[in-house]
Design a protein around this motif. Sequence first.
Motif, PDB file in Angstrom:
ATOM      1  N   THR A   1      -6.714  12.397   4.612  1.00  0.00           N
ATOM      2  CA  THR A   1      -8.093  11.564   4.605  1.00  0.00           C
ATOM      3  C   THR A   1      -8.848  12.569   5.279  1.00  0.00           C
ATOM      4  O   THR A   1      -8.812  12.954   6.383  1.00  0.00           O
ATOM      5  N   HIS A   2     -10.081  13.271   4.524  1.00  0.00           N
ATOM      6  CA  HIS A   2     -11.102  14.133   5.066  1.00  0.00           C
ATOM      7  C   HIS A   2     -12.454  13.574   5.297  1.00  0.00           C
ATOM      8  O   HIS A   2     -13.322  14.422   5.497  1.00  0.00           O
TER       9      HIS A   2
ATOM     10  N   GLU B   1     -13.045   2.836   5.577  1.00  0.00           N
ATOM     11  CA  GLU B   1     -12.468   1.608   5.899  1.00  0.00           C
ATOM     12  C   GLU B   1     -11.890   0.604   4.684  1.00  0.00           C
ATOM     13  O   GLU B   1     -12.269   0.855   3.743  1.00  0.00           O
ATOM     14  N   GLN B   2     -11.025  -0.041   5.207  1.00  0.00           N
ATOM     15  CA  GLN B   2     -10.341  -1.267   4.483  1.00  0.00           C
ATOM     16  C   GLN B   2      -9.720  -0.543   3.146  1.00  0.00           C
ATOM     17  O   GLN B   2      -9.970  -0.990   2.059  1.00  0.00           O
ATOM     18  N   ILE B   3      -9.051   0.590   3.502  1.00  0.00           N
ATOM     19  CA  ILE B   3      -8.173   0.938   2.193  1.00  0.00           C
ATOM     20  C   ILE B   3      -6.772   0.439   2.202  1.00  0.00           C
ATOM     21  O   ILE B   3      -6.375   0.294   3.226  1.00  0.00           O
ATOM     22  N   LEU B   4      -6.598  -0.043   1.247  1.00  0.00           N
ATOM     23  CA  LEU B   4      -5.145  -0.821   0.996  1.00  0.00           C
ATOM     24  C   LEU B   4      -4.194   0.144   0.265  1.00  0.00           C
ATOM     25  O   LEU B   4      -4.356   0.917  -0.452  1.00  0.00           O
TER      26      LEU B   4
ATOM     27  N   LYS C   1      -5.767   6.328  12.632  1.00  0.00           N
ATOM     28  CA  LYS C   1      -5.643   5.099  11.903  1.00  0.00           C
ATOM     29  C   LYS C   1      -6.178   4.053  12.607  1.00  0.00           C
ATOM     30  O   LYS C   1      -5.426   3.904  13.733  1.00  0.00           O
ATOM     31  N   ILE C   2      -6.758   2.915  12.092  1.00  0.00           N
ATOM     32  CA  ILE C   2      -6.702   1.588  12.796  1.00  0.00           C
ATOM     33  C   ILE C   2      -6.057   0.666  11.454  1.00  0.00           C
ATOM     34  O   ILE C   2      -6.470   0.467  10.573  1.00  0.00           O
TER      35      ILE C   2
ATOM     36  N   CYS D   1      -3.840  -2.695   5.471  1.00  0.00           N
ATOM     37  CA  CYS D   1      -5.284  -2.176   5.157  1.00  0.00           C
ATOM     38  C   CYS D   1      -5.675  -1.402   6.445  1.00  0.00           C
ATOM     39  O   CYS D   1      -5.435  -1.686   7.513  1.00  0.00           O
ATOM     40  N   ILE D   2      -6.347  -0.132   5.989  1.00  0.00           N
ATOM     41  CA  ILE D   2      -6.499   1.055   6.840  1.00  0.00           C
ATOM     42  C   ILE D   2      -7.954   1.425   7.323  1.00  0.00           C
ATOM     43  O   ILE D   2      -8.428   1.614   6.050  1.00  0.00           O
ATOM     44  N   ASP D   3      -8.321   1.625   8.161  1.00  0.00           N
ATOM     45  CA  ASP D   3      -9.419   2.219   8.646  1.00  0.00           C
ATOM     46  C   ASP D   3      -9.222   3.611   9.107  1.00  0.00           C
ATOM     47  O   ASP D   3      -8.328   3.979  10.015  1.00  0.00           O
TER      48      ASP D   3
END
Length: 305
Positions: A35-36, A40-43, A59-60, A86-88
Amino acid sequence: MQLSNAYFNNRRLETLVENQTTYTLNNAAMHVFETHQQAEQILLQFDQPVLASMLSGKKIMHLRDHESFNFLPGESLILPSKEIMCIDFPEAKATNPTRCLAMAISEDKIKQMLRVMNETMPKLDGKEWALMDYNFHFTNDIGLYQILQRLLFLFTENHPSKDLFVDNMLSELIVRILQSNERKIYTEQTLEVSNNSRLGFIVSFIRENIYQPLSIETLSKKAHMSESHFYRVFKNELGISPVEFINNERINLAVSLLQDPKRTIKEVFMECGFESRSYFNRVFKRKKNVSPGEYQANVVREKRY
């Protein structure tokens, strides 16, 4: 962990958020995500059990029934199949992308290794090795780090026998993960385990008497086993020897005590149960990469600022 030149030479960057490069073999698939830019809130979801390991960035993670937590380089996470993540990505950018390895392992391969473990290294309490505790977040030890580094190379290598090579590494990976999970159970749930497990009782005994001399002879007698059988069972179930476990507990206590600048190194090693300062220094430096004195000085310096 380092990605190979073969990976960078062949991967295609098609999206700036969770760009996925996948290598598929018989019993596993390796996915590398990059990820560049901040997002937020990537599933994300997998059809197989997954070992996710952070390579770079932060990542969160938001998982069902869990508090959100930071996922950082050097850490791994065991996820069940169909788990929705769910990833930030709060810090991702082009000059410092977030990269994560996701190793999806077939359930047949995991079950095969469980059969091998139950046949060759049965648990003391009569229970069988079973599927790992999912959503298990932990820091990689050196053994796991080296396996993952080797797998990163093997998946991207153009070799006719790489399926065989990877399969052998997966066997070791599964054993180490299960042992790490068992170690977590004994560490975090000692009181609960001690009621129905001799090994749990021994772990409790060690922690309650960490400042006392603790020998294999003493511990094996407490467990009502011969020394050789006790040593073998302990290492099979926790993945480390009794002496290593004791030293880990003592160093954890030492780290806590060294936060107090008024404590002398002599006071610390005696309170932690080490018989000599020289042995304490060797073990501490091996585990923390600095001497106890240097560690304490660093803590004092950081508190000043």
